[in-house]
Design a protein around this motif. Structure first.
Motif, PDB file in Angstrom:
ATOM      1  N   GLY A  68       0.770  -1.195  -0.080  1.00 36.61           N
ATOM      2  CA  GLY A  68      -0.037  -0.032  -0.023  1.00 36.61           C
ATOM      3  C   GLY A  68       0.894   1.280  -0.033  1.00 36.61           C
ATOM      4  N   ARG A  69       1.928   1.222  -0.425  1.00 32.51           N
ATOM      5  CA  ARG A  69       3.014   2.301  -0.579  1.00 32.51           C
ATOM      6  C   ARG A  69       2.833   3.245  -1.644  1.00 32.51           C
ATOM      7  NH1 ARG A  69       8.739   0.638   1.388  1.00 32.51           N
ATOM      8  NH2 ARG A  69       8.787   2.600   2.023  1.00 32.51           N
ATOM      9  N   VAL A  70       2.074   2.680  -2.920  1.00 27.96           N
ATOM     10  CA  VAL A  70       2.091   3.510  -3.920  1.00 27.96           C
ATOM     11  C   VAL A  70       0.575   4.055  -4.071  1.00 27.96           C
ATOM     12  CG1 VAL A  70       2.192   3.374  -6.500  1.00 27.96           C
ATOM     13  CG2 VAL A  70       3.894   1.978  -5.133  1.00 27.96           C
ATOM     14  N   ASP A  71       0.584   5.298  -4.408  1.00 27.87           N
ATOM     15  CA  ASP A  71      -0.898   5.958  -4.370  1.00 27.87           C
ATOM     16  C   ASP A  71      -1.364   5.964  -5.664  1.00 27.87           C
ATOM     17  OD1 ASP A  71      -1.366   6.713  -1.567  1.00 27.87           O
ATOM     18  OD2 ASP A  71       0.503   7.862  -1.964  1.00 27.87           O
ATOM     19  N   LEU A  72      -0.540   5.636  -6.891  1.00 27.19           N
ATOM     20  CA  LEU A  72      -0.693   5.953  -8.245  1.00 27.19           C
ATOM     21  C   LEU A  72       0.359   5.342  -9.175  1.00 27.19           C
ATOM     22  CD1 LEU A  72      -3.139   7.158 -10.114  1.00 27.19           C
ATOM     23  CD2 LEU A  72      -1.803   9.356 -10.191  1.00 27.19           C
ATOM     24  N   PHE A  73       0.159   4.568 -10.161  1.00 33.74           N
ATOM     25  CA  PHE A  73       1.071   3.689 -10.759  1.00 33.74           C
ATOM     26  C   PHE A  73       1.061   4.028 -12.261  1.00 33.74           C
ATOM     27  CE2 PHE A  73       2.879  -0.310 -12.459  1.00 33.74           C
ATOM     28  CZ  PHE A  73       4.024   0.024 -12.149  1.00 33.74           C
ATOM     29  N   ALA A  74       2.262   4.415 -12.901  1.00 32.89           N
ATOM     30  CA  ALA A  74       2.071   4.891 -14.408  1.00 32.89           C
ATOM     31  C   ALA A  74       3.010   3.952 -15.046  1.00 32.89           C
ATOM     32  CB  ALA A  74       2.449   6.188 -14.526  1.00 32.89           C
ATOM     33  N   PHE A  75       2.679   3.403 -16.371  1.00 34.69           N
ATOM     34  CA  PHE A  75       3.761   2.797 -17.206  1.00 34.69           C
ATOM     35  C   PHE A  75       4.141   3.823 -18.145  1.00 34.69           C
ATOM     36  CE2 PHE A  75       0.824  -0.768 -15.770  1.00 34.69           C
ATOM     37  CZ  PHE A  75       1.757  -1.692 -15.538  1.00 34.69           C
ATOM     38  N   ASN A  76       5.553   3.903 -18.042  1.00 39.88           N
ATOM     39  CA  ASN A  76       6.438   4.977 -19.067  1.00 39.88           C
ATOM     40  C   ASN A  76       7.147   4.204 -19.774  1.00 39.88           C
ATOM     41  OD1 ASN A  76       5.329   6.796 -17.202  1.00 39.88           O
ATOM     42  ND2 ASN A  76       7.233   7.857 -17.059  1.00 39.88           N
ATOM     43  N   ASP A  77       7.159   4.434 -21.117  1.00 45.63           N
ATOM     44  CA  ASP A  77       8.268   3.960 -22.178  1.00 45.63           C
ATOM     45  C   ASP A  77       8.997   4.940 -22.786  1.00 45.63           C
ATOM     46  OD1 ASP A  77       9.762   2.688 -23.721  1.00 45.63           O
ATOM     47  OD2 ASP A  77       7.954   1.511 -24.882  1.00 45.63           O
ATOM     48  N   HIS A  78      10.112   5.600 -22.422  1.00 44.60           N
ATOM     49  CA  HIS A  78      10.868   6.440 -23.217  1.00 44.60           C
ATOM     50  C   HIS A  78      12.043   5.840 -23.881  1.00 44.60           C
ATOM     51  CE1 HIS A  78       8.910   9.174 -19.993  1.00 44.60           C
ATOM     52  NE2 HIS A  78       8.654   9.763 -21.321  1.00 44.60           N
ATOM     53  N   MET A  79      12.034   4.475 -24.131  1.00 43.77           N
ATOM     54  CA  MET A  79      13.186   4.013 -24.727  1.00 43.77           C
ATOM     55  C   MET A  79      13.421   4.570 -26.223  1.00 43.77           C
ATOM     56  SD  MET A  79      15.905   2.438 -24.186  1.00 43.77           S
ATOM     57  CE  MET A  79      15.525   1.613 -22.844  1.00 43.77           C
ATOM     58  N   ASP A  80      12.401   4.628 -26.870  1.00 40.58           N
ATOM     59  CA  ASP A  80      12.484   5.273 -28.280  1.00 40.58           C
ATOM     60  C   ASP A  80      13.230   6.380 -28.241  1.00 40.58           C
ATOM     61  OD1 ASP A  80      11.730   2.698 -29.435  1.00 40.58           O
ATOM     62  OD2 ASP A  80       9.565   3.358 -29.581  1.00 40.58           O
ATOM     63  N   SER A  81      12.381   7.444 -27.605  1.00 35.73           N
ATOM     64  CA  SER A  81      13.146   8.682 -27.452  1.00 35.73           C
ATOM     65  C   SER A  81      14.608   8.509 -27.070  1.00 35.73           C
ATOM     66  CB  SER A  81      12.269   9.552 -26.804  1.00 35.73           C
ATOM     67  OG  SER A  81      12.243   9.264 -25.153  1.00 35.73           O
TER      68      SER A  81
END
Length: 396
Positions: A155-168
């Motif tokens: 319960g330590r994460v309030d919001l979770f995002a998937f990022n993919d900046h590998m191409d850039s």
């Protein structure tokens, strides 16, 4: 402060702005209406707008307090206190610190993410804004998967995002200026940085399965998820299939339309609205709002932006102020399941702003109340009969 009355202001109630009175008790609004009895303190809001506090789902301006220049670090507790003051003074009463945990060393490393999470957890009671942890997971950061799952389960994460900046990132290797900035952020030499990118890219085939496992862990923990920079309808559909219901900064209109058609929340950056376009040259947020393809605005990299953006949208005739304000208050609260805030109504958390909108496009925060506590004030004479409130501000 156990009781407070806000009188004489123009209050945003639903879709209307009306002159009325708010009574607060403890952390909540207890009534809305013409209650003229005195509490232990009162605020004269005559001539001011009374608005719900801003809920900011994605802000990473705090990184500049941690590392104001490449390689120049300051203590995280100092950075958090300064960021809290900035957020509150710009009307943000609920702030999600968007913390990137990447495969990079340096500012966005595992160590920094862990230290920031621990600092937020330890310092929450002394921060004026309701401060929450938004973990931005770089999907190629495969070595982090196990620990992230533990954080989610605990319960330590309030919001979770998937990022993919590998191409850039790979594209940046051919652009000396961008490559130099990334190297400075990581503290690596050019050769070491290139070798790291090569090793990370080589594991691309493992990324989809990792995304699926992490999304399942987030669902099990009842943590809302975002996908960042979706670049196609197919990408948005793929993330939605994993239960990711928030599209953050879709890079083109067709992707935003796909999100809207499915009822996803769609986040764009408030700086985009204020500046009249994206600094990356991508989607123009005000156009998306006009087309009904944006439901949430976030501060992104600039805490003053949400407040300024709402008034800019109203001044430009894109939306009435009441609707524009929903993009930064009730809609983001709904997107992450915070049903106790974002509107001014009985039983809601008392997160309230008093705003002077005399100057066009330059709204000025006069006072901020967070969870029933007066935490920011620029004009003491607004507190016509509030010695208790003045004492609270002096102590804040």
């Amino acid at each position: 402060m156990t009781d407070m009355l806000i009188e004489g202001g123009r209050v945003l109630l639903g879709q209307e702005i009306v002159e009325t009175t708010l009574r607060l008790a403890g952390r909540e609004i207890v009534s809305v209406g013409s209650d003229h009895s005195r509490g232990s303190s009162g605020i004269d809001a005559d001539g001011l707008l009374v608005l719900p506090g801003i809920v900011d789902l994605h802000g990473d301006a705090f990184e500049r307090q941690m590392m104001p220049r490449p390689g120049v670090d300051f203590p995280i507790d100092v950075a958090l206190v300064d960021s809290d003051r900035q957020a509150i003074s710009n009307g943000i009463t609920t702030v999600f610190h968007a913390t990137t945990w990447s495969w990079e060393p340096g500012l966005r490393s595992a160590d920094n993410a862990g230290r920031l999470l621990e600092a937020i957890e330890a310092m929450r009671p002394q921060l004026a804004a309701d401060t929450r942890f938004h973990l931005r997971h770089e999907t190629y950061n495969l070595d982090a998967e196990t620990e992230i799952m533990e954080w989610l389960a605990e319960g330590r994460v309030d919001l979770f995002a998937f990022n993919d900046h590998m191409d850039s990132t790979v594209a940046s290797l051919a652009k000396p200026q961008k490559r130099s900035r990334m190297m400075e952020r990581t503290g690596l030499s050019g050769e070491a940085f290139d070798c790291l990118v090569e090793r990370v890219v080589a594991r691309a085939h493992d990324v989809p399965a990792s995304i699926a496992r992490l999304a399942q862990a987030a669902r099990d923990a009842n943590v809302r998820m975002l996908s960042h920079d979706d670049d196609s309808p197919e990408m948005r559909r793929a993330f939605r299939s994993h239960g990711v219901g928030i599209a953050e900064f879709p890079v083109n209109e067709e992707t935003a339309r796909e999100a809207a058609s499915a009822g996803d929340f769609i986040v764009f950056g408030a700086p985009n609205v204020v500046r009249g376009g994206s600094h990356t040259g991508w989607t123009r947020a005000s156009d998306m709002i006009a087309k009904g393809l944006c439901s949430v605005l976030a501060s992104d990299y600039y805490y003053p932006a949400p407040l300024l953006a709402a008034f800019r949208l109203a001044a430009d005739g894109v939306l009435p102020l009441a609707e524009a304000w929903q993009l930064i208050s009730s809609a983001p609260a709904q997107a992450v399941g915070l049903t106790d805030r974002g509107t001014l109504a009985a039983a809601q958390r008392a997160d309230i702003l008093l705003v002077d909108n005399t100057l066009p496009l330059r709204p000025r925060i006069v006072a901020v109340i967070s969870a029933g506590r007066l935490v920011h004030l620029t004009e003491a004479n607004r507190l016509a009969h509030a010695p208790v409130a003045r004492k609270a501000v002096a102590a804040a």
